[in-house]
Design an enzyme around this catalytic site. Structure first.
Site, PDB file in Angstrom:
ATOM      1  N   GLY A  14       0.793  -1.225   0.000  1.00  0.00           N
ATOM      2  CA  GLY A  14       0.000   0.000   0.000  1.00  0.00           C
ATOM      3  C   GLY A  14       0.825   1.274   0.000  1.00  0.00           C
ATOM      4  O   GLY A  14       0.443   2.255   0.643  1.00  0.00           O
ATOM      5  N   HIS A 111      -2.895   2.237 -12.170  1.00  0.00           N
ATOM      6  CA  HIS A 111      -2.302   1.100 -12.879  1.00  0.00           C
ATOM      7  C   HIS A 111      -0.899   1.497 -13.333  1.00  0.00           C
ATOM      8  O   HIS A 111      -0.707   2.606 -13.832  1.00  0.00           O
ATOM      9  CB  HIS A 111      -3.174   0.715 -14.080  1.00  0.00           C
ATOM     10  CG  HIS A 111      -2.682  -0.499 -14.780  1.00  0.00           C
ATOM     11  ND1 HIS A 111      -2.848  -1.776 -14.273  1.00  0.00           N
ATOM     12  CD2 HIS A 111      -1.978  -0.642 -15.927  1.00  0.00           C
ATOM     13  CE1 HIS A 111      -2.289  -2.650 -15.086  1.00  0.00           C
ATOM     14  NE2 HIS A 111      -1.741  -1.989 -16.093  1.00  0.00           N
TER      15      HIS A 111
HETATM   16  C1  GAR Z   1       1.080  -0.427  -7.836  1.00  0.00           C
HETATM   17  O1  GAR Z   1       2.163  -0.431  -8.728  1.00  0.00           O
HETATM   18  C2  GAR Z   1      -0.227  -0.327  -8.585  1.00  0.00           C
HETATM   19  O2  GAR Z   1      -0.148   0.479  -9.716  1.00  0.00           O
HETATM   20  C3  GAR Z   1      -0.439  -1.766  -8.973  1.00  0.00           C
HETATM   21  O3  GAR Z   1      -0.096  -2.482  -7.823  1.00  0.00           O
HETATM   22  C4  GAR Z   1       0.950  -1.796  -7.139  1.00  0.00           C
HETATM   23  C5  GAR Z   1       0.566  -1.650  -5.696  1.00  0.00           C
HETATM   24  O4  GAR Z   1       1.594  -1.053  -4.979  1.00  0.00           O
HETATM   25  N1  GAR Z   1      -1.789  -2.019  -9.375  1.00  0.00           N
HETATM   26  C6  GAR Z   1      -2.093  -2.765 -10.439  1.00  0.00           C
HETATM   27  O5  GAR Z   1      -1.257  -3.367 -11.076  1.00  0.00           O
HETATM   28  C7  GAR Z   1      -3.579  -2.828 -10.786  1.00  0.00           C
HETATM   29  N2  GAR Z   1      -3.781  -3.560 -11.977  1.00  0.00           N
HETATM   30  P1  GAR Z   1       1.347  -0.497  -3.518  1.00  0.00           P
HETATM   31  O6  GAR Z   1       0.692  -1.628  -2.726  1.00  0.00           O
HETATM   32  O7  GAR Z   1       2.730  -0.217  -3.012  1.00  0.00           O
HETATM   33  O8  GAR Z   1       0.484   0.729  -3.611  1.00  0.00           O
END
Ligand code: GAR
Length: 215
Positions: A14, A111
Site C-alpha cells: 500500500g 495502474h
Molecule cells: C502499484 O504499482 C499499482 O499500480 C499496482 O499495484 C501496485 C501496488 O503497490 N496495481 C495494479 O497493477 C492494478 N492492476 P502499492 O501496494 O505499493 O500501492
C-alpha cells in the site's frame, strides 16, 4: 463534492495509500482516509493503518457464503464511516456491481502502465513491467482511471509517461513507475476534491480547462 472521505482498498504494502496519506498531511490534498480495507488478512497496509489510527479491516469474499452478504458488509463498513470515495491501491480483486452502483464515478484505480496497453486480468504489479520489457516498449507510465466492471478499465483521469531505459530490469522500472504513481494519485484525487472534473461517458473533462476544449 463534499470533503473527500476516502476508503482505501489494498492487498499489499500500500505504498500508494501511504503517499496519499502524506499528501493529506502536507495539506496538498483536502481529504481524509476513513478506513483501509484489505482482502488479505496479513497485508502490511493493515498494520500501517492501525499505527496511524486509521480503522483497518480485513474483509474478503472468502468470509461469506454468498457474494451478496460480502457486498452488504463492505457497503455497511463504508457507510458507517461516511466514506464517499473509494481508492484502489494495489487491490487485486474486481469491484462488484453493488459497490460500483453505490459509488458511481467515485472509485479510482491506479495502474502501472499507460492503459489500454499492458492492462487487464493478471496484469498486476511486476507482471506489467515484465510485459513492457518483453514487448520492447520505449515508454510506459502511470494511469489513474475510474473503475468500471472490467479489470483496468474505465474513464482515464490522469496519465503520466515514464521512459524505459535500455538497461532496465523489472525492479528498476517498477521503482521508477511507482515513484511516479506516488506523485500522480493524489493529484487525481485533488481534481475530485476541488470539483474540477466532469465525467461524460468514457471521457473525463477538466472543468478548469473547459474553455480550451470548446475552442
Ligand atoms: C502499484 O504499482 C499499482 O499500480 C499496482 O499495484 C501496485 C501496488 O503497490 N496495481 C495494479 O497493477 C492494478 N492492476 P502499492 O501496494 O505499493 O500501492
Amino acid at each position: 463534492m463534499p470533503h473527500l472521505k476516502i476508503g482505501v482498498f489494498a492487498s499489499g504494502t500500500g505504498s500508494n495509500c501511504k503517499a496519499i496519506f502524506e499528501s493529506i498531511k502536507k495539506e496538498l490534498l483536502d481529504a481524509s482516509i476513513g478506513v483501509v480495507i484489505s482482502n488479505v488478512s496479513d497485508a502490511p497496509i493493515l498494520d500501517w493503518a492501525t499505527e496511524q489510527g486509521i480503522p483497518a479491516k480485513h474483509i474478503s469474499s472468502d468470509q461469506f457464503n454468498e457474494l451478496d452478504k460480502f457486498h452488504e458488509h463492505l457497503l455497511s463498513t463504508l457507510k458507517k464511516r461516511q466514506i464517499n470515495f473509494i481508492v484502489l491501491a494495489g487491490y487485486m480483486k474486481k469491484i462488484g456491481r453493488p459497490i460500483l452502483t453505490t459509488y458511481t464515478n467515485r472509485v479510482l484505480n491506479i495502474h502501472p502502465a499507460l492503459l489500454p496497453s499492458f492492462g487487464g486480468k493478471g496484469m498486476y504489479g511486476r507482471q506489467v513491467h515484465q510485459a513492457v520489457l518483453e514487448y520492447g516498449a520505449k515508454v510506459t507510465g502511470v494511469t489513474v482511471h475510474l473503475v468500471d466492471a472490467e479489470y483496468d478499465h474505465g474513464p482515464v483521469v490522469l496519465q503520466e509517461p515514464v521512459r524505459v531505459h535500455p538497461n532496465d530490469t523489472v525492479d528498476t522500472l517498477a521503482k521508477r513507475v511507482l515513484d511516479m504513481e506516488h506523485q500522480v494519485y493524489w493529484r487525481a484525487l485533488d481534481l475530485f476534491s476541488k470539483n474540477q472534473i466532469e465525467i461524460h461517458g468514457q471521457k473525463v473533462v477538466f472543468t478548469n480547462q473547459k474553455e480550451d476544449r470548446d475552442e
